[in-house]
Design an enzyme around this catalytic site. Structure first.
Site, PDB file in Angstrom:
ATOM      1  N   GLU A 127     -53.078 -64.522  -9.741  1.00 19.67           N
ATOM      2  CA  GLU A 127     -54.508 -64.700  -9.991  1.00 19.67           C
ATOM      3  C   GLU A 127     -54.764 -65.815 -11.009  1.00 19.67           C
ATOM      4  O   GLU A 127     -55.663 -66.644 -10.834  1.00 19.67           O
ATOM      5  CB  GLU A 127     -55.124 -63.388 -10.495  1.00 19.67           C
TER       6      GLU A 127
ATOM      7  N   TRP B 161     -14.039 -68.321  11.250  1.00 28.58           N
ATOM      8  CA  TRP B 161     -15.341 -67.643  11.090  1.00 28.58           C
ATOM      9  C   TRP B 161     -15.668 -66.908  12.388  1.00 28.58           C
ATOM     10  O   TRP B 161     -15.519 -67.497  13.456  1.00 28.58           O
ATOM     11  CB  TRP B 161     -16.452 -68.629  10.756  1.00 28.58           C
TER      12      TRP B 161
ATOM     13  N   LEU C 100     -16.196 -49.614   0.495  1.00 28.10           N
ATOM     14  CA  LEU C 100     -17.431 -49.475  -0.270  1.00 28.10           C
ATOM     15  C   LEU C 100     -18.622 -49.316   0.663  1.00 28.10           C
ATOM     16  O   LEU C 100     -19.536 -48.524   0.385  1.00 28.10           O
ATOM     17  CB  LEU C 100     -17.625 -50.679  -1.193  1.00 28.10           C
TER      18      LEU C 100
END
Length: 388
Positions: A59, A184, A321
């Protein structure tokens, strides 16, 4: 709650949401907010989005923009993606700034769940005689603002970050060959897209196994960003090397492990490793153990990160994990890149236990599915997750 049906309101709210996206990677831990000031005749007077923490909010930026152009603000309408703040924090209340500027109406896309605001901004504006319209929660701009600030909402409502788990693999769910080769599987386009998601997070979490195996940087390097996410390593026994690449600037890293009483039998070695990290000036965080006594409690870790102002936690970890976070129900969103390749035997996305019945399978809702380069990007969430 007033429904906004006019195309004019919809258009200016959309503009405000677009502005708010400019605060990604800039405003943490503050929410991403955009503001558009419009004259009674429909002309745009000023625009702005939230700046860095301690800097002006949306604002104020819009008001400054209007003032720089010599615009008269009396009778104007302010379109804001999040309820203007009503409290003194690092900056004065934005609600007061709008009142002082003489705006006549404020259209709000989303109420602020921050207990320091929580409707008080709207009340403050209305008490000053300003008309305030809050669009319904299913309004397209309300939904967009909620998604843009889903981490901030999570931290305010649940006192923990929004946890997004990023995984990349083959179409048959393998992240690497059996020998560990993974570079990859997915395309360069998918990897660049993953950097964009990393850039919007306040912190990136990985495990010690990933650090020892890959020595990752875990930083944002595919595009410019005002602030790097905090790199967080879950490392029960303090095995992170003091010269690991994740310590490199810019940005900071944090290693989280167990307190002395919970270290393995070779307590002396673990204590020595922790002292080496301390002597190197590396930031450490002790986390109380889970029920097993062998690992840091994930809920306690998330609470500690929330206290540090982390809104979105981006997980890029190994299968163990990942599985622990899934099993605990801590994952809010799965960001999965699938390459059009079939690998066969290899390493899984997560070390999930074998199920005795399909009814035990984890069920997710597809939130978004897109092609990124040649790869498929899937965004999925547990049912009902994100309904703040």
């Amino acid at each position: 709650m007033v429904n906004s049906n006019t195309h004019v309101d919809d258009e200016f709210l959309h503009q405000a949401v677009t502005l708010a996206r400019g605060a990604i990677g800039l405003s943490e831990p503050n929410p991403r907010v955009g503001c558009v000031l419009v004259s009674p005749t429909g002309g745009v007077l000023g625009r702005g989005h939230t700046q860095q923490a301690g800097g002006p909010h949306a604002e104020v930026m819009a008001l400054r923009d209007a003032q720089a152009q010599g615009a008269a603000l009396a009778g104007a309408t302010a379109y804001v993606t999040l309820e203007p703040c009503s409290h003194h924090g690092r900056t004065p209340p934005c609600a007061d700034a709008l009142v002082t500027a003489g705006v006549a109406r404020v259209v709000v896309a989303l109420l602020d769940p921050n207990p320091l605001v929580g409707g008080q901004g709207v009340a403050r504006l209305r008490a000053a005689g300003i008309q305030v319209d809050v669009v319904p929660p299913d309004h397209v701009s309300a939904v967009a603002s909620r998604e843009l600030n889903i981490g901030f909402l999570s931290r305010m409502v649940r006192q923990r970050p929004w946890v997004r788990m990023k995984m990349a693999g083959s179409l048959d769910g393998r992240t690497a060959l059996d020998n560990g080769q993974s570079k990859w599987i997915t395309s360069e386009a998918a990897r660049a897209d993953g950097q964009l998601w990393r850039a919007r997070a306040g912190a990136v979490l990985t495990g010690i196994g990933t650090v020892l195996a890959d020595d990752p940087r875990l930083d944002v390097r595919a595009m410019a960003t005002h602030c790097q996410p905090l790199r967080v390593v879950l490392d029960s026994q303090w095995r992170t090397p003091p010269d690991a690449r994740l310590w490199a600037e810019p940005g900071e890293a944090l290693v989280c492990g167990l307190p002395d009483a919970q270290l393995d039998g070779a307590q002396g070695a673990a204590k020595v490793r922790r002292q080496v990290l301390l002597d190197a000036g590396r930031p450490l965080l002790e986390v109380q153990p889970d029920a097993s006594g062998r690992h840091p409690d994930l809920g306690a870790l998330l609470a500690a990160l929330a206290q540090r102002g982390i809104n979105e936690l981006h997980v890029e970890a190994g299968a163990r994990l990942n599985a622990a976070l899934m099993a605990g129900g801590w994952v809010d969103e799965y960001l999965i890149y699938l390459a059009p390749k079939l690998i066969g035997p290899g390493r899984p996305l997560a070390d999930l236990p074998a199920l005795a019945d399909l009814a035990q399978a984890m069920t997710l809702d597809f939130h978004d599915v897109q092609l990124v380069g040649r790869d498929l990007r899937v965004l999925a969430r547990p049912p009902g997750r994100g309904a703040f």
